[in-house]
Design an enzyme around this catalytic site. Structure first.
Site, PDB file in Angstrom:
ATOM      1  N   LYS A   1     -52.088 -33.267  11.038  1.00  0.00           N
ATOM      2  CA  LYS A   1     -53.255 -32.521  10.516  1.00  0.00           C
ATOM      3  C   LYS A   1     -54.455 -33.422  10.785  1.00  0.00           C
ATOM      4  CE  LYS A   1     -55.336 -29.227   8.280  1.00  0.00           C
ATOM      5  NZ  LYS A   1     -55.669 -27.990   8.994  1.00  0.00           N
TER       6      LYS A   1
ATOM      7  N   ASP B   1     -41.220 -31.660   5.261  1.00  0.00           N
ATOM      8  CA  ASP B   1     -40.496 -31.086   4.126  1.00  0.00           C
ATOM      9  C   ASP B   1     -40.846 -29.608   3.990  1.00  0.00           C
ATOM     10  OD1 ASP B   1     -38.876 -31.054   1.832  1.00  0.00           O
ATOM     11  OD2 ASP B   1     -40.617 -31.323   0.538  1.00  0.00           O
TER      12      ASP B   1
ATOM     13  N   ASP C   1     -38.390 -26.154   4.924  1.00  0.00           N
ATOM     14  CA  ASP C   1     -38.070 -25.054   4.004  1.00  0.00           C
ATOM     15  C   ASP C   1     -38.352 -23.715   4.689  1.00  0.00           C
ATOM     16  OD1 ASP C   1     -37.365 -26.798   1.961  1.00  0.00           O
ATOM     17  OD2 ASP C   1     -38.422 -25.636   0.421  1.00  0.00           O
TER      18      ASP C   1
ATOM     19  N   ASP D   1     -50.871 -26.350   9.911  1.00  0.00           N
ATOM     20  CA  ASP D   1     -51.138 -24.970   9.476  1.00  0.00           C
ATOM     21  C   ASP D   1     -50.831 -23.988  10.607  1.00  0.00           C
ATOM     22  OD1 ASP D   1     -53.223 -26.313  10.718  1.00  0.00           O
ATOM     23  OD2 ASP D   1     -54.807 -25.161   9.750  1.00  0.00           O
TER      24      ASP D   1
HETATM   25  N1  GGG Z   1     -30.354 -31.860  -1.746  1.00  0.00           N
HETATM   26  C1  GGG Z   1     -31.760 -32.010  -1.667  1.00  0.00           C
HETATM   27  C2  GGG Z   1     -32.409 -32.164  -2.993  1.00  0.00           C
HETATM   28  O1  GGG Z   1     -31.772 -32.364  -3.992  1.00  0.00           O
HETATM   29  N2  GGG Z   1     -33.727 -32.052  -2.995  1.00  0.00           N
HETATM   30  C3  GGG Z   1     -34.468 -32.153  -4.199  1.00  0.00           C
HETATM   31  C4  GGG Z   1     -35.947 -32.215  -3.990  1.00  0.00           C
HETATM   32  O2  GGG Z   1     -36.665 -31.741  -4.842  1.00  0.00           O
HETATM   33  N3  GGG Z   1     -36.424 -32.790  -2.926  1.00  0.00           N
HETATM   34  C5  GGG Z   1     -37.800 -32.897  -2.649  1.00  0.00           C
HETATM   35  C6  GGG Z   1     -38.046 -33.613  -1.371  1.00  0.00           C
HETATM   36  O3  GGG Z   1     -37.110 -34.022  -0.715  1.00  0.00           O
HETATM   37  O4  GGG Z   1     -39.202 -33.754  -1.000  1.00  0.00           O
END
Ligand code: GGG
Length: 357
Positions: A189, A246, A250, A222
Site C-alpha cells: 500500500k 491475513d 480470508d 485495495d
Molecule cells: N488457527 C488459526 C487461529 O487460531 N487464528 C486465530 C486468529 O485470530 N488469528 C489472527 C491472525 O492470525 O492474525
C-alpha cells in the site's frame, strides 16, 4: 523407519474437534506408508490453561516445542479471554519465538465445493498467499498512556526490517518459481504507507533480479481485493505484509468455498526450529461442540506438515482423499452439505484406505 515427533496444541473452540479428526486421518495415512511413523504429544495450552495459570502457555513453552519436528495447531480465541491476550500469548508467541517467518496459505476450489465466484471451475483458482509472519503490523510495538482520560494515546507501530522483507520476498519468489505459472504478485500500500511499504517495493525490485524467470507485478492491497474477485485466473503466488496477507487470505478462503477448507503453514525456512501447521480459521465458538466443524482445513494443513517433513507422497495421498470426498458431496454445512465432522473424517479415512497405490 523414521519417527517424526509432533507436538499438537488443539487449544480453543473447534480446535480440539478438528485436530483430533486430523490425528485420526494422519494415522490412516501412516498405516498406508512404510517409511515413517508419527509420535504425537498433546499440549493442553490455550484459554482454559490461561484461566488456571494466568498465561496461555508456560514460560518455557517454546523451549519445550523446540524438541519436536513439527507442531500441529488448532485454533485460538475464547469469549472468556480478550482476543489480543489469547492471540499474543499463544499463536503469535510461537510464530515469533520460533522465527516462523513464512506463512504459506494455499487456496484452491476442491471439486464438489461451490465458490461464490460465478463462472469459475475447480482448478481455475489455484493460489498461494505468502504472508510475512513475524514483523510489520504485528511487531507488537506501541503502547497506551493516559488511559481513560480524554488525552489518551494509543500507538500501534508497524516495523519493517530490510532483513525481514528481503527474506520473505526471496521465499515468495522461490515458491513462484517452483509453480507452473512462475507468476508473483507483490502486494503493498505504498501510495499511502510511504516508508515501510515503499521499502517493500524497492526490495521486490532488487530480489526480482535474482529470479529472471519469474514474471511479477505489483498491486495495491485495495485493488488486489477487486482483482481476486474479478480476475481470479490471472493470479498465482501472492506476497504481502503480515496484516495485508491475513486479510487477503480470508478473502481467498471465502472465494474457495469457506474458511473451513483453508490451511496454513508457519514455516521456519532455515529449519532451525519446528514449523507449525494449522487451519486458517479461528476457534468458531458459535459451532464448538456441535460436531459440524469442517475438518478439511485441518486435514489439508496436516498434508502441508507431511510435505514439510519430507513425506510428499503421504501429503499427496491425503490431499487426493480430500478431493475425492469433497467431490462425492460428503460436506459439512459451511460448504453446503449436511455431514458432521465425524462423517467427513470417516469418509476421508475410508478413501485413504481404499486408494490403490
Ligand atoms: N488457527 C488459526 C487461529 O487460531 N487464528 C486465530 C486468529 O485470530 N488469528 C489472527 C491472525 O492470525 O492474525
Amino acid at each position: 523407519m523414521k519417527t517424526y515427533n509432533i507436538a499438537t496444541i488443539p487449544a480453543d473452540g473447534i480446535g480440539p474437534e478438528v485436530i483430533s479428526a486430523g490425528l485420526r486421518v494422519l494415522e490412516a495415512v501412516e498405516e498406508r506408508e512404510d517409511g515413517f511413523r508419527l509420535q504425537i504429544e498433546t499440549f493442553g495450552w490455550g484459554s482454559d490453561y490461561f484461566k488456571q495459570h494466568g498465561a496461555m502457555m508456560p514460560a518455557d513453552g517454546n523451549k519445550q516445542l523446540k524438541a519436536f519436528d513439527a507442531i500441529y495447531f488448532g485454533a485460538v480465541g475464547s469469549p472468556e479471554v480478550p482476543d489480543h491476550i489469547s492471540l499474543w500469548g499463544l499463536r503469535l508467541r510461537i510464530c515469533q519465538g520460533l522465527d516462523q517467518y513464512a506463512n504459506v496459505r494455499p487456496s484452491r476450489i476442491f471439486p464438489g465445493i461451490r465458490t461464490p465466484l460465478s463462472d469459475i471451475r475447480p482448478g481455475e483458482l489455484d493460489w498461494v498467499i505468502v504472508r510475512e509472519n513475524t514483523e510489520g503490523e504485528y511487531s507488537g510495538a506501541g503502547g497506551r498512556c493516559h488511559r481513560g482520560f480524554s488525552e489518551e494515546v494509543a500507538t500501534e507501530v508497524s516495523i519493517f526490517t530490510r532483513t525481514g522483507v528481503e527474506r520473505i520476498m526471496r521465499y515468495a519468489f522461490a515458491i513462484a518459481r517452483s509453480r507452473p505459472k512462475k507468476l508473483l504478485t507483490v502486494v503493498t500500500k505504498s501510495n499511502a504507507q510511504r516508508h515501510g511499504m515503499v521499502m517493500w517495493d524497492e526490495i521486490a525490485e532488487e530480489v526480482a533480479r535474482d529470479f529472471p524467470d519469474v514474471c511479477w507485478d505489483r498491486m495495491l492491497v485495495d485493488a488486489m481485493t477487486a482483482r481476486m474477485v474479478l480476475q481470479p485466473r490471472g493470479l498465482d503466488t501472492i506476497v504481502a505484509s503480515n496484516l495485508h496477507a491475513d486479510i487477503l487470505s480470508d478473502l481467498a478462503g471465502a472465494l474457495s468455498g469457506s474458511l473451513g477448507v483453508a490451511p496454513t503453514a508457519n514455516i521456519d525456512p532455515e529449519l532451525r526450529f519446528p514449523s507449525m501447521f494449522e487451519p486458517i480459521h479461528g476457534s468458531a465458538f458459535d459451532i464448538a461442540g456441535k460436531g459440524i466443524a469442517n475438518p478439511i482445513a485441518a486435514f489439508w494443513s496436516a498434508a502441508q506438515m507431511l510435505d514439510h517433513l519430507g513425506e510428499p507422497c503421504a501429503g499427496r495421498r491425503l490431499v487426493d482423499a480430500l478431493e475425492i470426498v469433497c467431490e462425492s458431496g460428503i460436506l459439512t454445512p459451511d460448504v453446503g452439505g449436511n455431514a458432521s465432522t465425524d462423517e467427513v473424517t470417516e469418509a476421508v479415512i475410508n478413501s485413504i484406505r481404499r486408494a490403490n497405490a
